[in-house]
Design a protein around this motif. Structure first.
Motif, PDB file in Angstrom:
ATOM      1  N   PHE A   4      15.879  -1.669  -4.998  1.00  0.00           N
ATOM      2  CA  PHE A   4      14.891  -1.856  -6.063  1.00  0.00           C
ATOM      3  C   PHE A   4      13.494  -1.513  -5.587  1.00  0.00           C
ATOM      4  O   PHE A   4      12.761  -0.776  -6.256  1.00  0.00           O
ATOM      5  CB  PHE A   4      14.961  -3.303  -6.566  1.00  0.00           C
ATOM      6  N   TYR A   5      13.127  -2.009  -4.408  1.00  0.00           N
ATOM      7  CA  TYR A   5      11.773  -1.769  -3.909  1.00  0.00           C
ATOM      8  C   TYR A   5      11.503  -0.264  -3.738  1.00  0.00           C
ATOM      9  O   TYR A   5      10.478   0.250  -4.189  1.00  0.00           O
ATOM     10  CB  TYR A   5      11.556  -2.464  -2.555  1.00  0.00           C
ATOM     11  N   THR A   6      12.433   0.438  -3.103  1.00  0.00           N
ATOM     12  CA  THR A   6      12.202   1.860  -2.845  1.00  0.00           C
ATOM     13  C   THR A   6      12.334   2.692  -4.110  1.00  0.00           C
ATOM     14  O   THR A   6      11.679   3.725  -4.248  1.00  0.00           O
ATOM     15  CB  THR A   6      13.180   2.375  -1.765  1.00  0.00           C
ATOM     16  N   SER A   7      13.165   2.241  -5.056  1.00  0.00           N
ATOM     17  CA  SER A   7      13.297   2.991  -6.309  1.00  0.00           C
ATOM     18  C   SER A   7      12.023   2.917  -7.146  1.00  0.00           C
ATOM     19  O   SER A   7      11.786   3.789  -7.997  1.00  0.00           O
ATOM     20  CB  SER A   7      14.490   2.471  -7.121  1.00  0.00           C
ATOM     21  N   ILE A   8      11.193   1.891  -6.925  1.00  0.00           N
ATOM     22  CA  ILE A   8       9.892   1.837  -7.599  1.00  0.00           C
ATOM     23  C   ILE A   8       9.076   3.080  -7.249  1.00  0.00           C
ATOM     24  O   ILE A   8       8.479   3.730  -8.120  1.00  0.00           O
ATOM     25  CB  ILE A   8       9.118   0.570  -7.199  1.00  0.00           C
ATOM     26  N   ILE A   9       9.089   3.437  -5.973  1.00  0.00           N
ATOM     27  CA  ILE A   9       8.372   4.629  -5.522  1.00  0.00           C
ATOM     28  C   ILE A   9       9.043   5.875  -6.091  1.00  0.00           C
ATOM     29  O   ILE A   9       8.369   6.830  -6.498  1.00  0.00           O
ATOM     30  CB  ILE A   9       8.339   4.679  -3.986  1.00  0.00           C
ATOM     31  N   GLY A  10      10.379   5.878  -6.138  1.00  0.00           N
ATOM     32  CA  GLY A  10      11.104   7.011  -6.702  1.00  0.00           C
ATOM     33  C   GLY A  10      10.777   7.238  -8.168  1.00  0.00           C
ATOM     34  O   GLY A  10      10.628   8.382  -8.612  1.00  0.00           O
ATOM     35  N   ARG A  20      -4.506  15.947 -11.414  1.00  0.00           N
ATOM     36  CA  ARG A  20      -4.483  15.648  -9.989  1.00  0.00           C
ATOM     37  C   ARG A  20      -4.762  14.187  -9.701  1.00  0.00           C
ATOM     38  O   ARG A  20      -4.136  13.589  -8.811  1.00  0.00           O
ATOM     39  CB  ARG A  20      -5.530  16.529  -9.279  1.00  0.00           C
ATOM     40  N   TRP A  21      -5.661  13.577 -10.452  1.00  0.00           N
ATOM     41  CA  TRP A  21      -6.026  12.196 -10.168  1.00  0.00           C
ATOM     42  C   TRP A  21      -4.860  11.248 -10.414  1.00  0.00           C
ATOM     43  O   TRP A  21      -4.718  10.238  -9.717  1.00  0.00           O
ATOM     44  CB  TRP A  21      -7.244  11.790 -11.002  1.00  0.00           C
ATOM     45  N   VAL A  22      -4.004  11.581 -11.393  1.00  0.00           N
ATOM     46  CA  VAL A  22      -2.834  10.752 -11.661  1.00  0.00           C
ATOM     47  C   VAL A  22      -1.878  10.795 -10.469  1.00  0.00           C
ATOM     48  O   VAL A  22      -1.336   9.764 -10.049  1.00  0.00           O
ATOM     49  CB  VAL A  22      -2.119  11.214 -12.945  1.00  0.00           C
ATOM     50  N   VAL A  23      -1.664  11.995  -9.924  1.00  0.00           N
ATOM     51  CA  VAL A  23      -0.786  12.146  -8.762  1.00  0.00           C
ATOM     52  C   VAL A  23      -1.330  11.369  -7.567  1.00  0.00           C
ATOM     53  O   VAL A  23      -0.592  10.663  -6.872  1.00  0.00           O
ATOM     54  CB  VAL A  23      -0.639  13.638  -8.407  1.00  0.00           C
ATOM     55  N   VAL A  24      -2.639  11.479  -7.343  1.00  0.00           N
ATOM     56  CA  VAL A  24      -3.266  10.810  -6.201  1.00  0.00           C
ATOM     57  C   VAL A  24      -3.175   9.293  -6.327  1.00  0.00           C
ATOM     58  O   VAL A  24      -2.963   8.581  -5.339  1.00  0.00           O
ATOM     59  CB  VAL A  24      -4.738  11.259  -6.060  1.00  0.00           C
ATOM     60  N   VAL A  25      -3.307   8.784  -7.544  1.00  0.00           N
ATOM     61  CA  VAL A  25      -3.302   7.333  -7.757  1.00  0.00           C
ATOM     62  C   VAL A  25      -1.890   6.762  -7.743  1.00  0.00           C
ATOM     63  O   VAL A  25      -1.641   5.690  -7.164  1.00  0.00           O
ATOM     64  CB  VAL A  25      -4.006   6.992  -9.090  1.00  0.00           C
ATOM     65  N   MET A  26      -0.936   7.459  -8.364  1.00  0.00           N
ATOM     66  CA  MET A  26       0.400   6.907  -8.555  1.00  0.00           C
ATOM     67  C   MET A  26       1.164   6.709  -7.250  1.00  0.00           C
ATOM     68  O   MET A  26       1.908   5.733  -7.100  1.00  0.00           O
ATOM     69  CB  MET A  26       1.204   7.812  -9.482  1.00  0.00           C
ATOM     70  N   GLN A  27       0.996   7.605  -6.307  1.00  0.00           N
ATOM     71  CA  GLN A  27       1.783   7.504  -5.072  1.00  0.00           C
ATOM     72  C   GLN A  27       1.448   6.246  -4.262  1.00  0.00           C
ATOM     73  O   GLN A  27       2.354   5.459  -3.946  1.00  0.00           O
ATOM     74  CB  GLN A  27       1.589   8.769  -4.230  1.00  0.00           C
ATOM     75  N   PRO A  28       0.181   6.003  -3.920  1.00  0.00           N
ATOM     76  CA  PRO A  28      -0.108   4.755  -3.180  1.00  0.00           C
ATOM     77  C   PRO A  28       0.107   3.508  -4.023  1.00  0.00           C
ATOM     78  O   PRO A  28       0.482   2.458  -3.497  1.00  0.00           O
ATOM     79  CB  PRO A  28      -1.575   4.912  -2.779  1.00  0.00           C
ATOM     80  N   LEU A  29      -0.124   3.616  -5.336  1.00  0.00           N
ATOM     81  CA  LEU A  29       0.060   2.455  -6.206  1.00  0.00           C
ATOM     82  C   LEU A  29       1.518   2.013  -6.224  1.00  0.00           C
ATOM     83  O   LEU A  29       1.818   0.809  -6.190  1.00  0.00           O
ATOM     84  CB  LEU A  29      -0.415   2.783  -7.618  1.00  0.00           C
ATOM     85  N   SER A  30       2.441   2.971  -6.275  1.00  0.00           N
ATOM     86  CA  SER A  30       3.865   2.619  -6.275  1.00  0.00           C
ATOM     87  C   SER A  30       4.269   1.975  -4.954  1.00  0.00           C
ATOM     88  O   SER A  30       5.075   1.034  -4.926  1.00  0.00           O
ATOM     89  CB  SER A  30       4.715   3.865  -6.537  1.00  0.00           C
ATOM     90  N   LEU A  31       3.708   2.464  -3.846  1.00  0.00           N
ATOM     91  CA  LEU A  31       4.012   1.867  -2.544  1.00  0.00           C
ATOM     92  C   LEU A  31       3.472   0.443  -2.466  1.00  0.00           C
ATOM     93  O   LEU A  31       4.148  -0.468  -1.969  1.00  0.00           O
ATOM     94  CB  LEU A  31       3.402   2.726  -1.431  1.00  0.00           C
ATOM     95  N   ILE A  32       2.277   0.226  -2.987  1.00  0.00           N
ATOM     96  CA  ILE A  32       1.694  -1.126  -3.008  1.00  0.00           C
ATOM     97  C   ILE A  32       2.552  -2.047  -3.854  1.00  0.00           C
ATOM     98  O   ILE A  32       2.814  -3.206  -3.483  1.00  0.00           O
ATOM     99  CB  ILE A  32       0.253  -1.069  -3.555  1.00  0.00           C
ATOM    100  N   LEU A  33       3.043  -1.544  -4.980  1.00  0.00           N
ATOM    101  CA  LEU A  33       3.881  -2.360  -5.863  1.00  0.00           C
ATOM    102  C   LEU A  33       5.183  -2.750  -5.163  1.00  0.00           C
ATOM    103  O   LEU A  33       5.653  -3.893  -5.293  1.00  0.00           O
ATOM    104  CB  LEU A  33       4.173  -1.587  -7.147  1.00  0.00           C
ATOM    105  N   ALA A  34       5.775  -1.826  -4.422  1.00  0.00           N
ATOM    106  CA  ALA A  34       6.997  -2.133  -3.674  1.00  0.00           C
ATOM    107  C   ALA A  34       6.729  -3.211  -2.627  1.00  0.00           C
ATOM    108  O   ALA A  34       7.529  -4.148  -2.461  1.00  0.00           O
ATOM    109  CB  ALA A  34       7.528  -0.867  -3.010  1.00  0.00           C
TER     110      ALA A  34
END
Length: 313
Positions: A145-151, A163-177
């Motif tokens: 579940f945790y890693t699929s959040i990033i997926g 571009r800003w969406v891509v830059v924001v979403m990647q670290p945000l998903s890792l923080i959420l996991a």
């Protein structure tokens, strides 16, 4: 030790089979699936242990009281995500969307959980019934579940042009996991009420991921419907083939018919044709929306391969 291996490997096989069923229209290539699973099962666990070399037991949950609840998640989630980011960056043509992100992310998580549980059980010895229920049954999907959040996040930005969406979403998903993992560690320490709360949170998260996967199914079927209709009009495929490719039930039915008609080789041919036609639909959709990672020239070898498989059939 052997008992620990059996109690972790068998449930993992069951969970991986569920993932295999979840990926309905375009199965991911076995080498990539095996690679991400092995990453989660071996290097990710080993690196997590090395990250806490003075207190390796804490990383795998042996002694939660000696460290903050966020420490293990902060170590483990980025390590697990490395393989997922690698697939996304270097095998983008195999990363078609949200469903692929869920598949790859969950496989990494299942591999990590398998090794973690095996070490945990082997280190405890004696009766492990309660541990089995907690770590394999109640919370068996947690790492997936945790890693699929990033997926999911990577799948959502797969075709994103801002571009800003891509830059924001990647670290945000890792923080959420990391947050969900830390929240589990915090609540589980409160015995029964904590276990119940942790189970409700993790079960709710897994349910949401499954619902997202179902939505992704519909989206992938829409791609097939939209793009393969044109192939009927130009005479590349017939109506019966189109109806079979767009339906998982008809795919299975056609494979059974092929088995009785021509054996296992005929089944492989039918599966390959279905897979290639699905790839054709996905590639055409990616070209339609202007995906920079795809080229119109990629259509020709794919069409040629489909015709070759059709001749073999």
């Amino acid at each position: 030790m052997w008992l620990a291996i059996v109690l972790t490997v068998l449930p993992t096989l069951l969970y991986v089979t569920f993932l295999w069923w979840l990926d309905r229209y375009e199965k991911e290539p076995w080498p990539l699936l095996l690679a991400v699973f092995v990453w989660g099962a071996v290097p990710a666990v080993a690196l997590a242990l090395l990250a806490e070399l003075p207190n390796t037991a804490s990383t795998l949950g042996f002694d939660r009281g000696s460290q903050p609840v966020w420490y293990a998640p902060l170590v483990e989630e980025p390590l697990k995500a490395l393989a997922l980011f690698g697939i996304y960056m270097f095998f983008r043509y195999e990363f078609d969307g949200v469903l692929d992100g869920i598949i790859y992310g969950a496989l990494i998580g299942f591999g990590f959980a398998m090794t973690e549980n095996a070490i945990y059980f082997a280190s405890r010895g004696g009766s492990i019934t309660s541990l089995l229920w907690l770590r394999v049954v109640l919370f068996g999907f947690n790492h997936a579940f945790y890693t699929s959040i990033i997926g999911v996040a990577l799948g959502m930005i797969r075709y994103e042009r801002r571009r800003w969406v891509v830059v924001v979403m990647q670290p945000l998903s890792l923080i959420l996991a990391v947050v969900f993992h830390a929240l589990h560690n915090m609540t589980i320490s409160y015995r029964f009420p904590g276990v119940l709360i942790a189970w409700l949170i993790s079960s709710g998260g897994v349910l949401i991921v499954v619902l997202v996967a179902i939505i992704a199914w519909r989206k992938e079927r829409y791609w097939i419907d939209l793009e393969l209709v044109e192939e009927i009009r130009c005479g590349f495929i017939d109506q019966a083939t189109y109806q079979t490719v767009r339906s998982t039930r008809r795919r299975v039915q056609s494979q059974w018919e092929a088995l009785f008609r021509g054996g296992w080789r005929a089944v492989q041919t039918v599966r390959t044709r279905h897979h290639l036609l699905t790839e054709l639909a996905f590639l055409k959709y990616q070209l339609r929306i202007g995906d920079v990672h795809c080229r119109p020239a990629d259509l020709y070898p794919l069409r040629r391969r489909i015709l070759e498989v059709h001749e073999d059939f």
